[in-house]
Design a protein around this motif. Structure first.
Motif, mmCIF file in Angstrom:
data_model
loop_
_atom_site.group_PDB
_atom_site.id
_atom_site.type_symbol
_atom_site.label_atom_id
_atom_site.label_comp_id
_atom_site.label_asym_id
_atom_site.label_seq_id
_atom_site.Cartn_x
_atom_site.Cartn_y
_atom_site.Cartn_z
ATOM 1 N N GLU A 178 26.157 22.057 25.800
ATOM 2 C CA GLU A 178 27.449 22.484 25.259
ATOM 3 C C GLU A 178 27.490 22.316 23.741
ATOM 4 O OE1 GLU A 178 31.204 24.208 25.391
ATOM 5 O OE2 GLU A 178 29.568 24.111 26.861
ATOM 6 N N ARG A 412 34.520 26.697 20.761
ATOM 7 C CA ARG A 412 35.500 26.809 21.847
ATOM 8 C C ARG A 412 36.518 25.681 21.805
ATOM 9 N NH1 ARG A 412 36.043 24.178 26.448
ATOM 10 N NH2 ARG A 412 33.986 23.217 26.325
ATOM 11 N N GLU A 416 40.489 26.439 21.612
ATOM 12 C CA GLU A 416 41.422 26.043 22.664
ATOM 13 C C GLU A 416 42.502 25.104 22.127
ATOM 14 O OE1 GLU A 416 39.359 24.634 26.100
ATOM 15 O OE2 GLU A 416 38.565 26.616 26.601
ATOM 16 N N GLU A 432 41.245 29.405 31.675
ATOM 17 C CA GLU A 432 40.138 29.465 32.626
ATOM 18 C C GLU A 432 39.482 30.845 32.603
ATOM 19 O OE1 GLU A 432 38.759 27.053 34.313
ATOM 20 O OE2 GLU A 432 40.176 25.657 33.380
ATOM 21 N N ARG A 435 37.321 31.002 29.481
ATOM 22 C CA ARG A 435 36.093 30.225 29.632
ATOM 23 C C ARG A 435 35.079 30.958 30.498
ATOM 24 N NH1 ARG A 435 38.299 24.037 30.777
ATOM 25 N NH2 ARG A 435 39.123 23.650 28.672
ATOM 26 N N ALA A 439 31.263 32.168 29.390
ATOM 27 C CA ALA A 439 30.156 31.427 29.995
ATOM 28 C C ALA A 439 28.859 32.230 29.963
ATOM 29 C CB ALA A 439 30.520 31.054 31.428
ATOM 30 N N TYR A 450 33.368 32.358 21.736
ATOM 31 C CA TYR A 450 34.741 32.247 22.228
ATOM 32 C C TYR A 450 35.701 33.102 21.417
ATOM 33 C CZ TYR A 450 38.051 29.654 25.157
ATOM 34 O OH TYR A 450 38.973 29.295 26.113
#
Length: 634
Positions: A178, A412, A416, A432, A435, A439, A450
């Motif tokens: 990540e 991201r 967010e 969600e 995301r 992905a 993002y």
């Protein structure tokens, strides 16, 4: 000359003719003074160019004070000396040359909040709680310790034995992935990648070795193995290292510090000279003797003795309280007696001291409740170190998230953060969906940035996003686009003004009344801080500003001139001194900590921590303990 006003021991240390030198001395021996005079002598007497000197410390405050001290001796030449923390020096190296080992020049620092959000997100994916053995701070701590041992996520998995170790190793692998997607490095990565840069990019390493020919490290006892290896790599061939240390003050093993760096210095630097400073200029003989009587019980220590010419002094006061509330009340009573603000003082009371000459030190945060309650009841002004940092205040975090978004479409975590700052009605379901769209997939193995996903959602290209959320996302995309154009056109403070206005932060705070006014004042303070970077080209200024904010440390907020009693943990007191010091909670299981009672190495660190606390006192020392403590209380 740089050697004026030095003791005989200090003079010998400053004039060491060895390429590698370790200066050992107790608290108050003038170790930093030796270091600064050594630097000044290199420049004044040995005619070394100031830009060829590197000095590394463990806090921004210490680096600033060191530069000020050198400036007092040699003047403006001090400006060209490279000074900073290990993390900040490595960050600068990677910012300039990280591309040589495959690191993007646009990488960002993953601060504590970003790290926490990553692990919390992974726990949510696995439907695991953020408490108990899967508490994010515990997972991050385990990953950090493994990194400092030089272990990759794959090596952690190979060495895992228990279920918990396998769990941590799997999180470490996903956490690293990540960070890579976010184009981010955490604090451990700064050191590890800084070391890798010196090991795997020979041309870059040689350039830094040629630039920084003379290396200096303060508080060497608190270096980690990675920092030690980084110093060795940077000093390769020349070995011009000058380190000062109090071998009895190594108290950060929980943060990776390794006392072996001191104990094995002569092995790692075969031609090293070790110089002893034996005199403390800070504390009275009674305080020095008490400190030595504690730490001399340690087996794993570099032999050093110390003395002081400040003979005698007040007797050390020890108080056994009934419980923690009685202990805290006693501390406050003694402060009132010692404070210059108290009238009709007893005849046998000690000489009055100002409140800023008094500190209350404690072992764990659990002790703080009773101490604060007693201070508040008595009306004694105090400042607590360890509270909310400036960069962790809600409105400051909001503004910083907006700035990070302007720098990167891959961030991201920051995207967010700003989705509902100010509130825009973007719900968890929409997040969600975003995301999922970002992905990794067959068409985009590394995932989709993002920012690109948000833009697509704003155009109605992400199925399931409702009209209100779509309009909000389109608005965010438009604001980000406009502000990015402004980065190169305006100064950093002006850019912040536009962020406050365009994002809606300013209008939102204006609607919050008095509390909003206080939060707005913090944003104006952030703007003032940004003013320090106006001389840098706008994109560089923004990067440096965000780096410095992320690297800021909690202790930098301490105001030593404020007429208030200082309240902090003993760890946070390192590098400070007061006329009068109270150490509370000297109860077995609390201090020394319960985990040290059956572990020799941890007990030795507890003794070193006690030594550190005792030697913060210059004239008066008060020790206290409670005969009864409620279960789980501090």
């Amino acid at each position: 000359m740089a050697n004026l006003h030095l003791s005989e021991d200090q003079f010998a240390a400053v004039n060491s003719n060895s390429s590698a030198t370790l200066v050992l001395g107790p608290a108050g021996a003038g170790k930093t003074r030796v270091l600064t005079h050594r630097i000044a002598q290199l420049i004044q007497q040995d005619k070394v160019a100031s830009w060829k000197i590197l000095a590394v410390t463990f806090s921004n405050k210490a680096a600033s004070e060191m530069r000020d001290r050198v400036h007092e001796i040699i003047g403006e030449a001090a400006r060209d000396i490279a000074m900073g923390t290990f993390h900040s020096i490595c960050a600068r190296m990677l910012r300039r040359d990280g591309v040589a080992i495959g690191i993007s020049p646009e990488w960002q620092i993953a601060d504590e909040e970003m790290q926490w959000r990553i692990i919390s997100g992974l726990l949510k994916e696995d439907d695991l709680p953020v408490t108990g053995e899967t508490k994010p701070s515990l997972i991050l701590g385990a990953i950090s310790r493994a990194k400092d041992d030089g272990l990759t996520a794959g090596q952690m998995e190979d060495r895992a034995f228990t279920h918990h170790e396998h769990l941590i190793a799997r999180f470490a692998k996903r956490y690293a992935a990540e960070l890579k997607r976010l184009d981010a490095l955490d604090f451990d990565d700064l050191l590890l990648e800084g070391l890798r840069l010196l090991q795997e990019a020979p041309a870059v390493a040689d350039r830094y070795r040629a630039k920084w020919e003379y290396l200096h490290v303060d508080d060497y006892q608190n270096t980690t193995r990675t920092q030690h290896q980084w110093l060795q790599a940077l000093a390769k061939n020349r070995n011009n290292v000058f380190c000062v240390s109090d071998a009895d003050a190594g108290v950060f093993s929980w943060r990776g510090a390794d006392i072996r760096n001191i104990l094995d210095f002569e092995r790692d630097w075969p031609k090293a000279q070790v110089v002893q400073l034996n005199q403390s200029f800070r504390s009275t003989q009674k305080i020095v003797s008490a400190a030595y009587s504690v730490v001399s019980n340690n087996v794993g220590r570099k032999d050093q003795t110390f003395r002081t010419e400040l003979e005698g002094g007040d007797q050390i006061t020890v108080y056994g309280a009934l419980d923690r509330d009685d202990e805290a009340a006693w501390i406050v009573r003694r402060i009132n007696e010692a404070s210059a603000a108290v009238a009709n003082r007893r005849v046998d009371a000690p000489e009055p001291v100002s409140l800023n000459g008094i500190a209350i030190l404690y072992r764990t945060n659990a002790q703080l409740i009773a101490i604060e309650e007693a201070l508040l009841r008595s009306g004694v002004p105090y400042q607590l170190i360890g509270g909310t940092r400036f960069d962790q205040r809600r409105e400051v975090k909001d503004a910083l998230a907006w700035l990070r978004v302007l720098r990167s479409d891959t961030d991201r975590i920051s995207y967010e953060h700003i989705l509902n700052v100010p509130p825009r009605g973007i719900g968890d379901k929409t997040i969600e969906l975003l995301r999922a769209a970002a992905a990794p997939s067959v068409s985009a193995p590394g995932g989709t940035p993002y920012g690109h996903v948000i833009a697509a959602a704003g155009r109605g290209e992400i199925a399931g996003v409702n009209t209100r959320a779509r309009d909000s996302l389109a608005s965010i995309t438009d604001v980000v686009r406009r502000l990015r154009v402004r980065i190169a056109a305006v100064t950093l403070p002006d850019l912040l003004d536009e962020v406050y206005s365009e994002s809606g932060l300013r209008a939102h705070l204006a609607s919050e009344g008095v509390e909003g006014e206080e939060r707005w004042a913090n944003l104006l303070k952030l703007r003032d801080i940004a003013g320090r970077f106006v001389e840098l080209p706008p994109p560089d200024g923004l990067r440096r500003f965000l780096d410095d904010i992320a690297l800021a440390q909690n202790e930098d907020a301490f105001d030593g001139d404020a007429e208030r009693v200082a309240v902090m943990t003993i760890h946070q007191a390192i590098g400070r001194e007061w006329q009068t010091v109270f150490i509370s909670g000297l109860t077995e299981g609390l201090f020394p900590h319960s985990r040290a009672l059956e572990d020799r190495e941890q007990m030795e660190e507890e003794r070193r921590l006690c030594y550190v606390g005792i030697t913060r006192a210059k004239a008066r020392l008060y020790l206290s303990y409670a005969l009864r403590r409620s279960w789980g209380a501090g």
